[in-house]
Design an enzyme around this catalytic site. Structure first.
Site, PDB file in Angstrom:
ATOM      1  CE  LYS A 287     115.306 104.744  23.503  1.00 17.95           C
ATOM      2  NZ  LYS A 287     116.840 104.197  23.050  1.00 17.95           N
TER       3      LYS A 287
ATOM      4  CE1 TYR B  87     115.865  99.299  21.955  1.00 17.73           C
ATOM      5  CE2 TYR B  87     115.276  99.145  24.129  1.00 17.73           C
ATOM      6  CZ  TYR B  87     115.288  99.786  22.760  1.00 17.73           C
ATOM      7  OH  TYR B  87     114.761 101.138  22.733  1.00 17.73           O
TER       8      TYR B  87
ATOM      9  CG  ASN C  11     119.360 107.182  22.717  1.00 23.95           C
ATOM     10  OD1 ASN C  11     118.534 106.668  23.408  1.00 23.95           O
ATOM     11  ND2 ASN C  11     119.802 106.512  21.902  1.00 23.95           N
TER      12      ASN C  11
ATOM     13  CG  HIS D 285     112.748 102.932  19.688  1.00 21.52           C
ATOM     14  ND1 HIS D 285     113.779 102.231  19.398  1.00 21.52           N
ATOM     15  CD2 HIS D 285     111.685 102.781  18.899  1.00 21.52           C
ATOM     16  CE1 HIS D 285     113.379 101.304  18.727  1.00 21.52           C
ATOM     17  NE2 HIS D 285     111.946 101.783  18.333  1.00 21.52           N
TER      18      HIS D 285
ATOM     19  CD  GLU E 131     110.507  98.815  16.713  1.00 17.12           C
ATOM     20  OE1 GLU E 131     111.850  98.532  16.583  1.00 17.12           O
ATOM     21  OE2 GLU E 131     110.366 100.059  16.677  1.00 17.12           O
TER      22      GLU E 131
END
Ligand code: IDP
Ligand code: MG
Length: 140
Positions: free
Chosen positions: A11, A51, A114, A117, A128
């Site tokens: 990310k 998302y 964080n 993913h 995805e």
């Protein structure tokens, strides 16, 4: 039988903090093979779609803003039991709760920022991966 592929993103915070190399090293040390990979940046529309499952959550706007704030690495990974083993490798969503030695324990800043993913099911890994890579870009 458990699937052999999962989908990951490093990310924007992981890229920004110069942790691409560290995170890829942990991924390959854990036995995952990279089948497709690229540096890219999500548009707002792409992040909203990726998302969409979280659209009703209070953090959705913040999540889309964060995921579009800088480049990401997107990759398809292969290993026996890929989805479950990768979730174990990355640790809990909140780095404060992530097991020691996991990617999020080492490199994540917060529950929102964080670092990585990981797909949560074989079905979502497929969706995805297809979202980011045409079949022709995935190495046999
Ligand atoms: P996961 O990434 O561990 O599967 P999810 O619950 O699917 O976690 O949430 C997707 C992403 O949304 C998280 O990785 C994180 O970036 C963000 N997120 C989840 N919960 C919160 C929160 O309470 N505040 C801000 N962002 C959050
Ligand atoms: Mg999730």
């Amino acid at each position: 039988m458990a699937g052999t592929r999962t989908f990951t993103m490093i990310k924007p915070d992981g890229v920004e903090d110069n942790n691409i190399g560290n995170i890829l090293q942990m991924i390959t040390d854990a036995g995952f093979t990279i089948k497709a990979m690229k540096l890219t940046r999500l548009s707002t529309e792409q992040a909203q779609e990726f998302y969409a499952i979280h659209a009703e959550r209070p953090f959705y706007g913040e999540l889309v803003e964060y995921m579009t704030s800088g480049p990401i690495i997107a990759a398809i990974l292969e290993k026996d039991n890929a989805v479950e083993d990768f979730r174990t490798l990355i640790g809990a969503t909140n780095p404060a709760e992530a097991a020691e030695g996991t990617i999020r324990a080492k490199y994540a800043e917060s529950i929102g920022r964080n670092a990585v993913h990981g797909s949560d099911s074989d079905e979502n890994a497929e969706i995805e991966g297809n979202f980011h890579f045409p079949v022709a870009e995935v190495v046999a």
